[in-house]
Design an enzyme around this catalytic site. Structure first.
Site: not given
Ligand code: PLP
Length: 287
Positions: A33, A149, A182, A207
């Site tokens: 997603y 993701k 994270e 991620l």
């Molecule tokens: N880390 C995880 C596990 C996430 O699910 C997300 C966003 O959903 C992020 C980091 C941040 O990613 P982004 O800045 O692309 O929204």
């Protein structure tokens, strides 16, 4: 006005939108997603989000459900039909619908695509950012491929619920060596007492957040001191500031890690500045 969702080729009323019970996303979490922010009627960092979507699909050998240009069009149509000026657009692609069997479905099985959009009042996030949020720390228990993701988010669901029950906004996963990886749905940052911004490299264990990437660009633009390295929970507790980033939260100051107050307990000036300048640096595409 009723909400509209896009489901496998059709625009349908959100309340009645449904996928097949043998959608592999439902059966196996076999899908990926993306979430983009919509800010003042513009899609934020669409190019990077779609790049990451294509990468996630490639890593799992799932085909793009349609061309990238067509996907961008459908995404816009969903935003338009829901009249969202400020909010999010959500895209989900799964390996498709097939008789339940762990191995990949027969060649030619079409990937399934769902796109939704909803309004979010920006004041809500801004108000939270004025006060700052708390995070708790939890042991890392996810698989190795968190760079994809994937819709398989059970560990994230459990720790976010745990955070909520503890009165916190986010949970930071901590790896076996004591380093923060994270958050359940955000990337993690600290600012040391000598004003250096620190975040874990995106190579392993996290991620590669798009918001994280934009903040790195901002840091470069502003000439701030920066160190891309893992940090421990102890370092975070002794930091001058901390914050989390994601498309849905932007830059959100962290004022508490477990029971330890960060800095003076109020959002720090770096985090607040990065939040206020975020949309100057992100890419904004018209709907
Ligand atoms: N880390 C995880 C596990 C996430 O699910 C997300 C966003 O959903 C992020 C980091 C941040 O990613 P982004 O800045 O692309 O929204």
């Amino acid at each position: 006005m009723s909400r509209i969702a896009y489901v496998n080729g059709r625009y349908v009323r959100h309340a009645e939108a449904a996928v097949h019970i043998e959608d592999r996303g439902y059966q196996f979490a076999d899908g990926v997603y993306e979430v983009c922010e919509i800010w003042r009627g513009k899609v934020v960092d669409e190019r990077r989000h779609l790049d990451r979507l294509e990468r996630s699909l490639r890593e799992l050998s799932i085909a793009m459900p349609m061309s990238r240009a067509a996907l961008a069009q459908v995404m816009r149509e969903v935003i338009r039909r829901n009249r969202v000026q400020s909010g999010i657009v959500y895209l989900q692609v799964t390996r498709g619908v097939a008789r339940r069997d762990h191995v990949f479905p027969p060649a030619g099985t079409k990937p399934a695509l769902v796109i939704t959009s909803r309004a979010v009042r920006p004041e809500v996030g801004d108000k939270a950012a004025e006060a700052g949020v708390g995070v708790i720390t939890v042991p890392e228990n996810r698989w190795e491929r968190v760079d994809i993701k994937s819709v398989g988010l059970l560990p994230n669901v459990l720790v976010k619920q745990k955070a909520k029950e503890a009165g916190a906004k986010e949970a930071w996963f901590v790896d076996a060596d004591g380093f923060v990886t994270e958050g359940g749905s955000t990337n993690a940052w600290i600012i040391t007492t000598d004003n250096t911004l620190v975040t874990r490299p995106a190579e392993h264990g996290i991620l590669a957040g798009i918001t994280r990437r934009v903040v790195l660009d901002m840091i470069e633009r502003e000439g701030l001191s920066f160190d891309e390295r893992p940090f421990t929970v102890e370092e975070a507790k002794n930091a001058k500031e901390a914050f989390i980033t994601a498309a849905t939260t932007l830059v959100m100051p962290v004022v508490k890690v477990d029971d330890t107050v960060i800095g003076n307990g109020h959002p720090g000036s770096f985090a607040s500045e990065l939040r206020s300048k975020f949309h100057e640096v992100s890419e904004l595409e018209p709907v």
